[in-house]
Enzyme design. Sequence first.
Site, PDB file in Angstrom:
ATOM      1  CG  LEU A  14      -1.974  -1.115   1.288  1.00  0.00           C
ATOM      2  CD1 LEU A  14      -2.758  -1.039   2.584  1.00  0.00           C
ATOM      3  CD2 LEU A  14      -2.899  -1.047   0.088  1.00  0.00           C
ATOM      4  N   GLY A  15       2.173   1.076   0.080  1.00  0.00           N
ATOM      5  CA  GLY A  15       3.052   2.251   0.034  1.00  0.00           C
ATOM      6  C   GLY A  15       4.068   2.230   1.147  1.00  0.00           C
ATOM      7  CG  MET A  19       9.503   4.095  10.987  1.00  0.00           C
ATOM      8  SD  MET A  19      10.125   4.291  12.670  1.00  0.00           S
ATOM      9  CE  MET A  19      10.062   6.060  12.824  1.00  0.00           C
ATOM     10  CD  GLU A  21       9.110  -2.736   3.137  1.00  0.00           C
ATOM     11  OE1 GLU A  21       8.496  -3.807   3.351  1.00  0.00           O
ATOM     12  OE2 GLU A  21      10.259  -2.680   2.688  1.00  0.00           O
ATOM     13  CD  GLU A  86     -10.481   0.365  11.692  1.00  0.00           C
ATOM     14  OE1 GLU A  86     -11.641   0.638  11.338  1.00  0.00           O
ATOM     15  OE2 GLU A  86      -9.918   0.938  12.650  1.00  0.00           O
ATOM     16  CG  ASP A 131       3.895  14.133  11.393  1.00  0.00           C
ATOM     17  OD1 ASP A 131       3.968  15.304  10.955  1.00  0.00           O
ATOM     18  OD2 ASP A 131       4.276  13.145  10.739  1.00  0.00           O
TER      19      ASP A 131
END
Length: 250
Positions: A14-15, A19, A21, A86, A131
């Site tokens: 999914l990207g 830090m 994957e 989830e 963030d």
Amino acid sequence: MTLLAERYELVEPLGYGGMAEVHQAYDQVLRRRVAVKIIHPAQLGDPVNRERFVREAQLAAGLQHPNTVAVYDVGEDAGRPFIVMELIGGQSLADRIRADGRLSVEETVPVVAGVLAGLQAAHDRGLVHRDVKPSNILLPAGGGVKLVDFGIATVVAAAATPLTTGDDVLGTPRYLAPERVSGRRATPASDIYSLGAVMYECLAGRPPFVADGPVALAVAHQREPVRPLGEIAPDVPPEIAAVVERALAK
């Protein structure tokens, strides 16, 4: 520790987020699709990043709220920590802004309210996200809002063990609160400032400050006045603009 391959079948990537994957996976025990976040191999050599990843799992697992992503499992596979979460279908708020340019008040207010509810749950537990930004706000296909990525969250308590030195400033400069630029400790108000910057961007179609490089952006947040929202988006009701401007007050 749970071994990844024994229970979770990785379906598709999914990207790459921060830090780690992120993969869509299938939980072969509970027979449901989930998201699996695995620390990137390049981060394994840094004990601070590894600890920060583990801290995210601990913090997120302790938050049970409709506006935060549920954590189902944590483990380690071949020395790589992972988090099972989830799976949220839909898009991020960043994707929505890129596609639409700007959002209407009717779209923006429910999103901000959902993020505020998630932040309140975190702040009630003594956690500051640090963030808050559009890419960390997910808009599920079925409706609702999810605040994600507590990877650099901090515990607001004197006894908390920091994962950074006093001179480190973590966060995204485009949404960074002024006190964080000057190196002061993050507080719940820091999250509110960042969410104010997100709300400004939704309604104006551009962030509060645009500058060449992260340092210039950070300095602008610390020193420069924000251009009134009503000048850029005169269709925004004054009472909504006042909320944004209060959130962005230095």
